[in-house]
Write a protein that holds these residues in place. Sequence first.
Motif, PDB file in Angstrom:
ATOM      1  N   UNK A 133       0.830  -1.205   0.000  1.00 25.31           N
ATOM      2  CA  UNK A 133       0.000   0.000   0.000  1.00 25.31           C
ATOM      3  C   UNK A 133       0.870   1.263   0.000  1.00 25.31           C
ATOM      4  N   UNK A 134       2.002   1.205   0.703  1.00 19.31           N
ATOM      5  CA  UNK A 134       2.948   2.325   0.690  1.00 19.31           C
ATOM      6  C   UNK A 134       3.439   2.589  -0.736  1.00 19.31           C
ATOM      7  N   UNK A 135       3.796   1.525  -1.445  1.00 22.66           N
ATOM      8  CA  UNK A 135       4.286   1.674  -2.814  1.00 22.66           C
ATOM      9  C   UNK A 135       3.171   2.126  -3.750  1.00 22.66           C
ATOM     10  N   UNK A 136       1.967   1.612  -3.521  1.00 19.63           N
ATOM     11  CA  UNK A 136       0.834   1.980  -4.379  1.00 19.63           C
ATOM     12  C   UNK A 136       0.493   3.462  -4.245  1.00 19.63           C
ATOM     13  N   UNK A 137       0.793   4.031  -3.087  1.00 19.95           N
ATOM     14  CA  UNK A 137       0.561   5.470  -2.888  1.00 19.95           C
ATOM     15  C   UNK A 137       1.662   6.315  -3.518  1.00 19.95           C
ATOM     16  N   UNK A 138       2.675   5.661  -4.066  1.00 18.27           N
ATOM     17  CA  UNK A 138       3.783   6.398  -4.667  1.00 18.27           C
ATOM     18  C   UNK A 138       5.015   6.453  -3.795  1.00 18.27           C
ATOM     19  N   UNK A 139       5.019   5.674  -2.706  1.00 19.53           N
ATOM     20  CA  UNK A 139       6.170   5.644  -1.807  1.00 19.53           C
ATOM     21  C   UNK A 139       7.367   4.935  -2.415  1.00 19.53           C
ATOM     22  N   UNK A 140       8.509   5.052  -1.757  1.00 22.57           N
ATOM     23  CA  UNK A 140       9.751   4.469  -2.270  1.00 22.57           C
ATOM     24  C   UNK A 140      10.212   3.302  -1.409  1.00 22.57           C
ATOM     25  N   UNK A 141      11.082   2.476  -1.975  1.00 28.72           N
ATOM     26  CA  UNK A 141      11.624   1.330  -1.241  1.00 28.72           C
ATOM     27  C   UNK A 141      12.522   1.775  -0.093  1.00 28.72           C
ATOM     28  N   UNK A 142      13.210   2.892  -0.274  1.00 27.90           N
ATOM     29  CA  UNK A 142      14.144   3.353   0.747  1.00 27.90           C
ATOM     30  C   UNK A 142      13.452   3.613   2.092  1.00 27.90           C
ATOM     31  N   UNK A 143      12.173   3.925   2.042  1.00 28.94           N
ATOM     32  CA  UNK A 143      11.432   4.222   3.265  1.00 28.94           C
ATOM     33  C   UNK A 143      11.111   2.945   4.051  1.00 28.94           C
ATOM     34  N   UNK A 144      10.958   1.816   3.363  1.00 29.42           N
ATOM     35  CA  UNK A 144      10.520   0.588   4.035  1.00 29.42           C
ATOM     36  C   UNK A 144      11.662  -0.361   4.375  1.00 29.42           C
ATOM     37  N   UNK A 145      12.890  -0.050   3.965  1.00 30.40           N
ATOM     38  CA  UNK A 145      13.972  -0.963   4.291  1.00 30.40           C
ATOM     39  C   UNK A 145      15.335  -0.450   3.879  1.00 30.40           C
ATOM     40  N   UNK A 146      16.343  -1.266   4.190  1.00 35.13           N
ATOM     41  CA  UNK A 146      17.725  -0.937   3.866  1.00 35.13           C
ATOM     42  C   UNK A 146      18.231  -1.839   2.751  1.00 35.13           C
ATOM     43  N   UNK A 147      19.227  -1.350   2.029  1.00 33.66           N
ATOM     44  CA  UNK A 147      19.790  -2.090   0.897  1.00 33.66           C
ATOM     45  C   UNK A 147      20.195  -3.492   1.327  1.00 33.66           C
ATOM     46  N   UNK A 148      19.863  -4.468   0.484  1.00 32.97           N
ATOM     47  CA  UNK A 148      20.095  -5.885   0.798  1.00 32.97           C
ATOM     48  C   UNK A 148      20.801  -6.527  -0.384  1.00 32.97           C
ATOM     49  N   UNK A 149      21.855  -7.299  -0.110  1.00 33.08           N
ATOM     50  CA  UNK A 149      22.662  -7.875  -1.195  1.00 33.08           C
ATOM     51  C   UNK A 149      22.794  -9.389  -1.125  1.00 33.08           C
ATOM     52  N   UNK A 150      21.835 -10.058  -0.491  1.00 27.93           N
ATOM     53  CA  UNK A 150      21.965 -11.500  -0.303  1.00 27.93           C
ATOM     54  C   UNK A 150      20.767 -12.260  -0.860  1.00 27.93           C
ATOM     55  N   UNK A 151      20.348 -11.916  -2.070  1.00 29.27           N
ATOM     56  CA  UNK A 151      19.230 -12.609  -2.705  1.00 29.27           C
ATOM     57  C   UNK A 151      19.568 -14.083  -2.924  1.00 29.27           C
ATOM     58  N   UNK A 152      18.679 -14.967  -2.495  1.00 29.59           N
ATOM     59  CA  UNK A 152      18.875 -16.396  -2.734  1.00 29.59           C
ATOM     60  C   UNK A 152      18.529 -16.724  -4.177  1.00 29.59           C
ATOM     61  N   UNK A 153      19.218 -17.725  -4.712  1.00 36.22           N
ATOM     62  CA  UNK A 153      18.967 -18.188  -6.070  1.00 36.22           C
ATOM     63  C   UNK A 153      18.425 -19.612  -6.034  1.00 36.22           C
ATOM     64  N   UNK A 154      17.557 -19.927  -6.991  1.00 37.66           N
ATOM     65  CA  UNK A 154      17.033 -21.281  -7.111  1.00 37.66           C
ATOM     66  C   UNK A 154      17.965 -22.093  -8.003  1.00 37.66           C
ATOM     67  N   UNK A 155      19.011 -22.637  -7.420  1.00 38.49           N
ATOM     68  CA  UNK A 155      20.006 -23.359  -8.209  1.00 38.49           C
ATOM     69  C   UNK A 155      19.408 -24.589  -8.880  1.00 38.49           C
ATOM     70  N   UNK A 156      18.435 -25.223  -8.222  1.00 37.54           N
ATOM     71  CA  UNK A 156      17.843 -26.429  -8.784  1.00 37.54           C
ATOM     72  C   UNK A 156      17.060 -26.134 -10.056  1.00 37.54           C
TER      73      UNK A 156
END
Length: 276
Positions: A133-156
């Motif tokens: 809902x925050x994003x739908x109102x035009x909000x940004x990602x920076x407001x809801x969290x901090x930069x993250x660099x550990x995305x999991x991958x589906x190796x299978x």
Amino acid sequence: MAIITLTTDFGLKDHFVGALKGSIYKELADAKIVDISHGISPFNIHECAYILKNAYQNFPEGTIHIVGVDAEPTPENQHIAVLVDGHYFITANTGVIGLITSEVNPEKVVHINIPNPEHGSFPVMDVFVKVACHLARGGTLEVVGKVFNELKQLKEYTPTVTDNGNKIVGSVVYIDNYGNVVTNIHKNFFDAYRKGRDFELNARTTKIKKIYHRYSDIINFNLDRNNRRGAGDLLALFNSSNYIELAIYKSDLNTVGGASTLLGLDYRDMVTINFL
């Protein structure tokens, strides 16, 4: 107002889907909500990834996708929000976004950290809806969290190549409503190693030497009906997502059966291609 999509393993028997939609409308009375699927097999991340990948591209950029599969947060399953390919995804870090980011680099990824979050057993409603809902109102990602660099991958999800490039070893990643069996072998991957050679696709005791582009391609309409292939016959094809699929032409999983039951194939079963 941006579209908000829902992809979950909640099913439709319980109150969860209705409660989820109600909580969105409570915050955004004019929200546009689209159900992608609520029939994902419980906690099946690969199935969720396959359905989500093949659905999201048909929505306009700016669409917000809530992914409610295995969403309970843990130290190894963090809540994240991702902007990739012009779309927002709100999910747990299960690897479900890995299938998309394997082809398109994400523009932003944040570890969700909203003020005063609920810590109940329904995080999709308690956390994901608030972010959506925050994003739908035009909000940004920076407001809801901090930069993250550990995305999991589906190796299978990636097939392997053996025998000096002469063999592809894949697996079943999805079985659809018709009992058709979808493998993780993409047409681009297949073509890259085929190099014009003949091949033999093996699924248990079944061997197939041709892959079609449409289901009806197995029918030679120049032949008399009694002499042509048709309903009930097995075929392999590149499906609408360009993955190799095994199907029974005009099958019905609930009556005569589909490729999954007739070939004895299930999720994660092996499918191989030998180049000759």
